[in-house]
Design a protein around this motif. Structure first.
Motif, PDB file in Angstrom:
ATOM      1  N   MET A  66       0.798  -1.340   0.122  1.00  0.00           N
ATOM      2  CA  MET A  66       0.005   0.101  -0.219  1.00  0.00           C
ATOM      3  C   MET A  66       0.812   1.233   0.199  1.00  0.00           C
ATOM      4  O   MET A  66       0.821   2.158  -0.722  1.00  0.00           O
ATOM      5  CB  MET A  66      -0.803   0.133   1.314  1.00  0.00           C
ATOM      6  CG  MET A  66      -1.714   1.261   1.381  1.00  0.00           C
ATOM      7  SD  MET A  66      -2.689   1.197   2.864  1.00  0.00           S
ATOM      8  CE  MET A  66      -3.366   2.646   2.962  1.00  0.00           C
ATOM      9  N   PHE A  97       3.080   1.986  -3.335  1.00  0.00           N
ATOM     10  CA  PHE A  97       2.423   2.457  -4.411  1.00  0.00           C
ATOM     11  C   PHE A  97       2.277   3.991  -4.002  1.00  0.00           C
ATOM     12  O   PHE A  97       2.102   4.692  -4.991  1.00  0.00           O
ATOM     13  CB  PHE A  97       1.008   1.640  -4.575  1.00  0.00           C
ATOM     14  CG  PHE A  97       1.286   0.706  -5.376  1.00  0.00           C
ATOM     15  CD1 PHE A  97       1.788   0.471  -6.615  1.00  0.00           C
ATOM     16  CD2 PHE A  97       0.970  -0.708  -4.449  1.00  0.00           C
ATOM     17  CE1 PHE A  97       1.810  -0.750  -7.276  1.00  0.00           C
ATOM     18  CE2 PHE A  97       0.832  -2.130  -5.347  1.00  0.00           C
ATOM     19  CZ  PHE A  97       1.556  -1.736  -6.810  1.00  0.00           C
ATOM     20  N   LEU A  98       1.860   4.259  -2.807  1.00  0.00           N
ATOM     21  CA  LEU A  98       1.654   5.544  -2.149  1.00  0.00           C
ATOM     22  C   LEU A  98       2.956   6.458  -2.447  1.00  0.00           C
ATOM     23  O   LEU A  98       2.960   7.464  -2.908  1.00  0.00           O
ATOM     24  CB  LEU A  98       1.401   5.807  -0.863  1.00  0.00           C
ATOM     25  CG  LEU A  98       1.295   6.985  -0.269  1.00  0.00           C
ATOM     26  CD1 LEU A  98       0.184   7.986  -0.897  1.00  0.00           C
ATOM     27  CD2 LEU A  98       0.829   6.970   1.371  1.00  0.00           C
ATOM     28  N   MET A 130      -3.281   0.888  -7.236  1.00  0.00           N
ATOM     29  CA  MET A 130      -3.482   1.081  -5.567  1.00  0.00           C
ATOM     30  C   MET A 130      -4.972   0.317  -5.349  1.00  0.00           C
ATOM     31  O   MET A 130      -4.977  -0.140  -4.273  1.00  0.00           O
ATOM     32  CB  MET A 130      -3.515   2.689  -5.311  1.00  0.00           C
ATOM     33  CG  MET A 130      -2.115   3.049  -5.511  1.00  0.00           C
ATOM     34  SD  MET A 130      -2.102   5.007  -5.444  1.00  0.00           S
ATOM     35  CE  MET A 130      -2.334   5.023  -3.487  1.00  0.00           C
ATOM     36  N   ASP A 179      -4.806  -3.248  -5.142  1.00  0.00           N
ATOM     37  CA  ASP A 179      -3.849  -3.728  -3.702  1.00  0.00           C
ATOM     38  C   ASP A 179      -5.100  -3.728  -2.567  1.00  0.00           C
ATOM     39  O   ASP A 179      -4.924  -4.638  -2.016  1.00  0.00           O
ATOM     40  CB  ASP A 179      -2.732  -2.672  -3.643  1.00  0.00           C
ATOM     41  CG  ASP A 179      -2.228  -2.767  -2.075  1.00  0.00           C
ATOM     42  OD1 ASP A 179      -1.740  -3.787  -1.807  1.00  0.00           O
ATOM     43  OD2 ASP A 179      -2.494  -1.791  -1.270  1.00  0.00           O
ATOM     44  N   ARG A 180      -5.745  -2.587  -2.494  1.00  0.00           N
ATOM     45  CA  ARG A 180      -6.905  -2.689  -1.716  1.00  0.00           C
ATOM     46  C   ARG A 180      -7.860  -3.778  -1.646  1.00  0.00           C
ATOM     47  O   ARG A 180      -8.462  -4.217  -0.972  1.00  0.00           O
ATOM     48  CB  ARG A 180      -7.522  -1.165  -1.787  1.00  0.00           C
ATOM     49  CG  ARG A 180      -6.774  -0.089  -1.220  1.00  0.00           C
ATOM     50  CD  ARG A 180      -6.473  -0.280   0.086  1.00  0.00           C
ATOM     51  NE  ARG A 180      -5.182  -1.135   0.292  1.00  0.00           N
ATOM     52  CZ  ARG A 180      -4.589  -1.750   1.590  1.00  0.00           C
ATOM     53  NH1 ARG A 180      -5.673  -1.723   2.410  1.00  0.00           N
ATOM     54  NH2 ARG A 180      -3.610  -2.451   1.292  1.00  0.00           N
ATOM     55  N   CYS A 209       4.701  -6.147  -6.951  1.00  0.00           N
ATOM     56  CA  CYS A 209       4.535  -4.586  -6.883  1.00  0.00           C
ATOM     57  C   CYS A 209       5.475  -4.066  -7.941  1.00  0.00           C
ATOM     58  O   CYS A 209       5.096  -2.949  -8.537  1.00  0.00           O
ATOM     59  CB  CYS A 209       4.823  -4.260  -5.467  1.00  0.00           C
ATOM     60  SG  CYS A 209       3.503  -4.910  -4.272  1.00  0.00           S
ATOM     61  N   HIS A 258      -7.961   6.918  -0.778  1.00  0.00           N
ATOM     62  CA  HIS A 258      -7.696   6.709  -2.308  1.00  0.00           C
ATOM     63  C   HIS A 258      -8.765   6.870  -2.919  1.00  0.00           C
ATOM     64  O   HIS A 258      -8.837   7.611  -4.055  1.00  0.00           O
ATOM     65  CB  HIS A 258      -7.324   5.141  -2.316  1.00  0.00           C
ATOM     66  CG  HIS A 258      -7.128   4.733  -3.585  1.00  0.00           C
ATOM     67  ND1 HIS A 258      -8.180   3.905  -4.276  1.00  0.00           N
ATOM     68  CD2 HIS A 258      -6.221   4.847  -4.746  1.00  0.00           C
ATOM     69  CE1 HIS A 258      -7.993   3.751  -5.714  1.00  0.00           C
ATOM     70  NE2 HIS A 258      -6.675   4.143  -5.728  1.00  0.00           N
TER      71      HIS A 258
END
Length: 318
Positions: free
Chosen positions: A66, A69-70, A125, A128-129, A148, A251
């Motif tokens: 998480m 990617f942020l 993202m 991923d969530r 990733c 997000h």
């Protein structure tokens, strides 16, 4: 993106040496104020997103997909806004917005590939969530370090070749004598308005690319969140539902602001088209989203706030 040029085409488009970015010259009394506001915003974007990059890199508790990617997203925001804001600040300072033909093409190219990359990273993202909430037991296996990195590379490179074709078609077209662009940077809609002759092929190519990099990612994100919300609502614990929603809300806010403003500019019907209105909508996805990013992800994320507190405490002690 309709053609509104009323002048005759130039004999050879290469004789067009520059465009004039009107920007905010229609607000002459506010030039100094706007310069100050945009300068403060630019500094805040650089500092806020840089801080997110540093915190998510050095704090052991944030070494997850998480925040990987942020970190990519925050670095992208710095690059993205640096394509347009320094030029806007220079134009406001000297109160003259001339930009050469080549510089305009380069600015547009990098703006488009970075905007496309933002769409792809926001999609990654969301995925991923989706995995974290809908398949929590398999999350460490699916979202491994290799995947990733591969997703990040795909996001950063996919748009590079696509936009070359669009720009070659746009800038090989004949431009009208009127070289004034009612915008503060070189974007597709205001540039196409300056082209003489039929722009149907350019518009269709732009729509196809925009559909690929905007509509498809948006639908994928929408589908992911439909599954996420369905899964969250089935959780037996109210605390679990609250925690799951909180990990997605930041997000989702960025996605809504970025895609919403972008779709309005690029897919609005011609009958409601206004270059002046586009200019102000563009402020949302080109400047305000990078401003909101550190605010949204810091103030609405307890893990980032805790890591920020530890980071600042460490530097204050030093």
């Amino acid at each position: 993106m309709e053609n509104t040029g009323q002048n005759s085409p130039l004999g050879n488009h290469t004789t067009l040496v520059e465009f004039i970015l009107i920007g905010f010259s229609d607000l002459p009394k506010l030039q100094g104020l706007l310069f100050g506001v945009f300068l403060i915003l630019y500094i805040f974007i650089l500092m806020g997103n840089s801080l997110i990059i540093v915190i998510t890199k050095v704090d052991p508790s944030l070494q997850t997909p998480m925040y990987f990617f942020l970190r990519n997203f925050s670095f992208l925001e710095i690059c993205y806004v640096s394509v347009t804001l320094p030029r806007l600040l220079a134009d406001l300072w000297r109160q003259y917005g001339n930009i050469s033909f080549l510089a305009c093409a380069i600015q547009m190219y990098f703006f488009l590939i970075l905007a496309d990359t933002e769409c792809f990273i926001l999609t990654a993202m969301a995925y991923d969530r989706y995995v974290a909430i809908c398949n929590p037991l398999l999350y460490p296996v699916i979202m491994n370090n290799k995947l990733c990195i591969q997703l990040a590379l795909i996001c950063w490179t996919t748009a590079v070749p696509m936009q070359i074709g669009l720009l070659s078609v746009i800038f090989s077209s004949p431009f009208c004598e009127n070289n004034q662009m009612n915008h503060f940077f070189c974007d597709v809609p205001p540039i196409v308005q300056l082209i003489c002759g039929d722009t149907f092929v350019i518009e269709m190519l732009a729509y196809v690319i925009a559909a690929f990099v905007v509509i498809i990612p948006f639908l994928l994100i929408l589908g992911s969140y439909m599954k996420i919300i369905s899964t969250i609502l089935k959780l037996p614990s109210a605390t679990g539902r609250t925690k799951a929603f909180s990990t997605c809300s930041s997000h989702l806010m960025v996605v809504t602001l970025f895609f919403g403003s972008g779709i309005i500019v690029y897919f609005r019907p011609k009958s409601t088209h206004s270059s002046g209105l586009d200019k102000y909508f563009s402020l949302m996805y080109s400047i305000l989203i990078p401003v909101f990013n550190p605010i949204i992800y810091c103030l609405r994320n307890k893990d980032v706030m805790v890591a920020l507190g530890k980071f600042l405490q460490k530097w204050i002690v030093l």
